[in-house]
Design a protein around this motif. Structure first.
Motif, short mmCIF file in Angstrom:
data_model
loop_
_atom_site.label_atom_id
_atom_site.label_comp_id
_atom_site.label_asym_id
_atom_site.label_seq_id
_atom_site.Cartn_x
_atom_site.Cartn_y
_atom_site.Cartn_z
N LEU A 6 10.15 -3.58 -3.87
CA LEU A 6 8.72 -2.93 -4.45
C LEU A 6 8.08 -3.52 -5.02
O LEU A 6 7.54 -1.87 -5.12
N ILE A 7 8.46 -4.35 -5.35
CA ILE A 7 7.20 -4.47 -6.26
C ILE A 7 6.20 -4.67 -6.67
O ILE A 7 5.16 -4.05 -7.56
N HIS A 8 5.48 -4.40 -5.32
CA HIS A 8 3.61 -4.57 -5.23
C HIS A 8 3.63 -3.17 -4.70
O HIS A 8 2.15 -2.46 -4.15
N LEU A 9 4.16 -2.06 -4.38
CA LEU A 9 4.36 -0.97 -3.88
C LEU A 9 3.56 0.12 -4.37
O LEU A 9 3.63 0.51 -5.76
N ILE B 4 0.66 -1.05 -0.11
CA ILE B 4 0.03 0.11 0.33
C ILE B 4 0.72 0.99 -0.49
O ILE B 4 0.60 2.20 -1.05
N SER B 5 1.89 1.54 1.19
CA SER B 5 2.57 2.48 1.51
C SER B 5 3.77 2.36 1.65
O SER B 5 3.37 1.35 2.76
N LEU B 6 4.56 3.24 1.15
CA LEU B 6 5.97 3.64 2.00
C LEU B 6 5.87 4.54 2.39
O LEU B 6 6.30 5.37 1.53
N VAL B 7 6.61 5.35 3.51
CA VAL B 7 5.64 7.00 3.71
C VAL B 7 7.63 7.46 4.81
O VAL B 7 7.45 6.95 6.16
N LEU C 67 3.51 1.43 -9.10
CA LEU C 67 3.94 2.29 -8.19
C LEU C 67 2.46 2.85 -8.77
O LEU C 67 3.50 3.14 -10.18
N GLU C 68 2.30 3.86 -7.85
CA GLU C 68 1.25 4.57 -8.66
C GLU C 68 1.52 6.63 -7.98
O GLU C 68 1.10 7.41 -8.68
N HIS C 69 1.95 6.59 -6.58
CA HIS C 69 2.35 8.22 -6.25
C HIS C 69 3.98 7.66 -5.99
O HIS C 69 4.64 7.08 -5.06
#
Length: 656
Positions: free
Chosen positions: A134-137, A114-117, A161-163
């Motif tokens: 992070l192939i699914h991030l 989902i996300s890594l922030v 990756l979308e963002h």
């Protein structure tokens, strides 16, 4: 509103699967016993006041899927043991004080989907190659750190990756061609780095891309004119002075193609002729300089385009952009009704300045800019905020841009000292009694100058703590002249003055009652605001505090307590100073607050406080005719300070 620490007994809840403590006031360090909750699936500790390091024992929570530690005060490095959380799909460590490099073990968590922030920290070093795991991030946010180096080509494997947010770092080099594989990207922000080379043309092939920000880098060459680059509102490329071409809305120069047969002609047209014209122009100006100087005085009162040419220091929009790191959020030091203020470092001389950028979309902002320019061009006083320059230009998107450049005040505004936002600021920002007196005197001197010593009297119209700035010596400077009014004597009766404009002006709580009833703007309106300000400084409450309701105002509150209960309503923090340099004064002022029947300290300080409050109450009376003018205020409050300092001197003598 829960506060305190997490008790170590929480380690006994070994069957706990969900723990949410977010949005409270918890503090202290996280106990290591949290690592015993090995059935924990979700842990939400964000938006609190936790400090210290992140315990490595959290790596024992192997069933954890969501971990939110953002918006706290964690420091130290990110524990590599978090790489043991093989089921983690969301990790947020943003807005802390974390340092060091990003652990490879954490970036190796392929479970993160989902996300890594990790934004808004102090992380350093290069982005590890393990980011390719992070192939699914879906979201990677490493913005507002101190990362360096190049973007690793392994990022190409993050196909989901979308963002992607990498802004506000020191990343460099060209954008890897391999990133053309990331066709799912919807938002990309690479602004405020040191990227160079051409803008990758593959960005225009990303059909899902809705936002692209590459501003404040060193990109060069032609801007693509396809895909997202067709819509200027969806991209930001400002601060890249070597770019050309693109759609017309970007207002970039055209990309000229070199022709060897025209090189000599271009040299003549672009260099030799302009230089010759410039030299001749300088000689002519030097010859006619005395005449020009005399002519300028005759038009000094009118604000025209020549206003901006009068400044000894001319500052361009591009220079302001560079000095404020593209008006970065990290440089933002304040905002008001008509604009925002940024801290900047001028590249030409390294001077630290405050850049006030007008929000021209806000109604009245343009008039505010003109008012402030009119006022600041002709006034000089040690207790007024010094203006360095002004800029009226066009930004990189073709919009009007107006800003004022001021001397930077390192101690911020009086409002920040009177009303700290958190406990840390409350401990570090304390004004003692004599400091408050000095600030009150500085502001009174500023009003005396504006009302009585200017050729055309000036009414500030918005006197309040946030418009009073403090320099390194804690000297007060009145600023923000956006609502200023000028008074002109009428030809028939010089004793009567007429203001340039009328209307309700000021901030709620400080507006004199006659303005609300359509009365004429006058210097006594500033005096009312000063009276409220004085009460606020020594009570420690804003005039719009929730306690002032049902007909109770700060004026009435002070009136009721004036004689018998004055010591009950004053801000107690003014007598407890933490500064080591003021340790002796601190002891004296603590002594002053104590009951001592022999030297009667308490009664002496009470007398000084009553005198201050009497001035505040007199200045904030409902009837303008009953208020004391600024020059009287200066004399009265100076007398109070002299009395207090003499009392301290006598008390020091008795103590020794």
């Amino acid at each position: 509103m829960i506060h305190g620490y997490i008790p170590t007994g929480i380690g006994n809840l070994i069957n706990l699967t969900l723990l949410r403590l977010d949005g409270n006031y918890f503090g202290g360090t996280l106990p290591d016993v949290l690592g015993k909750l090995q059935k924990l699936v979700e842990l939400f500790l964000h938006n609190n006041k936790f400090s210290g390091s992140i315990p490595s024992s959290l790596g024992n929570l192997t069933t954890l899927t969501s971990l939110f530690l953002d918006e706290n005060k964690f420091e130290g490095t990110i524990p590599p043991s978090l790489g043991n959380c093989q089921n983690l799909h969301t990790l947020n460590l943003s807005r802390n004080n974390l340092t060091g490099t990003i652990p490879k073990q954490v970036l190796g968590l392929s479970s993160l989907s989902i996300s890594l922030v990790m934004s808004h920290n102090f992380l350093i070093g290069a982005l590890p190659f393990e980011v390719g795991n992070l192939i699914h991030l879906g979201e990677l946010d490493l913005s507002e750190n101190r990362l360096s180096g190049e973007i690793p080509s392994t990022l190409e494997t993050c196909l989901s990756l979308e963002h992607l947010y990498l802004e506000g770092n020191s990343l460099e080099g060209a954008i890897p061609q391999s990133l053309e594989m990331l066709r799912s990207l919807e938002e990309i922000d690479l602004s405020r780095n040191n990227f160079s080379g051409p803008i990758p043309k593959f960005f225009s092939k990303f059909t899902s891309l809705k936002y692209l920000n590459i501003s404040c880098n060193d990109f060069e060459g032609e801007v693509p004119s396809e895909g997202i680059f067709l819509n200027a509102s969806e991209i930001s490329i400002i601060g890249n002075d070597k770019l050309c071409g693109g759609v017309q809305e970007l207002h970039l120069p055209s990309c000229s193609k070199k022709n060897p047969h025209l090189s000599r002609r271009l040299l003549l047209i672009k260099i030799i002729i302009p230089v010759t014209v410039l030299i001749i122009s300088i000689l002519v100006l030097l010859y006619f300089y005395p005449t020009c100087f005399v002519g300028k005085n005759s038009t000094e009162k009118a604000l025209t385009t020549s206003f901006f040419e009068d400044w000894p220091l001319r500052i361009s929009y591009a220079e302001l952009l560079q000095s404020t790191n593209c008006f970065s959020e990290n440089n933002l030091i304040g905002s008001g009704s008509f604009g925002s203020v940024y801290k900047g470092i001028l590249p030409r001389n390294g001077a630290i300045v405050a850049v006030k950028v007008l929000n021209l979309q806000q109604q009245g902002a343009s008039n505010s800019f003109i008012n402030e320019c009119n006022a600041l061009r002709s006034i000089r006083h040690r207790n007024l905020l010094k203006i360095i320059s002004a800029c009226s230009s066009i930004d990189h998107e073709g919009n009007d841009f107006k800003s004022l450049i001021f001397e930077f005040m390192c101690n911020g505004s009086l409002d920040q000292w009177l009303h700290p936002k958190d406990d840390v600021q409350h401990q570090s920002k304390r004004l003692n009694f004599i400091q408050r007196l000095n600030i009150a005197i500085d502001v009174a001197y500023a009003l005396e100058y504006l009302h009585h010593q200017c050729q055309t009297p000036i009414i500030h119209c918005d006197l309040k703590p946030s418009n009073i700035l403090l320099d390194e010596d804690m000297t007060a400077h009145v600023g923000d002249f956006g609502l200023v009014n000028f008074l002109f004597e009428t030809s028939n009766n010089p004793s009567k003055s007429q203001s340039l404009s009328i209307g309700l002006k000021g901030s709620i709580g400080y507006i004199p009652p006659e303005y609300a009833m359509g009365g004429q703007v006058s210097p006594l309106g500033d005096i009312y605001s000063y009276g409220i300000l004085l009460l606020e400084m020594f009570i420690g409450k804003r005039p719009i505090d929730e306690m002032f309701k049902d007909g109770l105002s700060i004026h009435k509150f002070a009136t009721m307590a004036l004689q018998e209960h004055i010591m009950d309503i004053v801000d107690p923090s003014m007598f407890f100073v933490e500064d080591e340099e003021d340790a002796n004064d601190d002891i004296e002022e603590r002594t002053i607050m104590e009951e001592d029947p022999h030297v009667n300290n308490r009664s002496r300080i009470k007398e000084c406080l009553i005198s201050v409050f009497e001035i505040g109450l007199s200045c904030s009376k409902t009837s303008p005719d009953e208020r004391m003018p600024a020059n009287v205020v200066v004399n009265e409050i100076n007398a109070i300070r002299d009395t207090f300092l003499q009392f301290k001197k006598e008390n020091r003598r008795r103590t020794s």
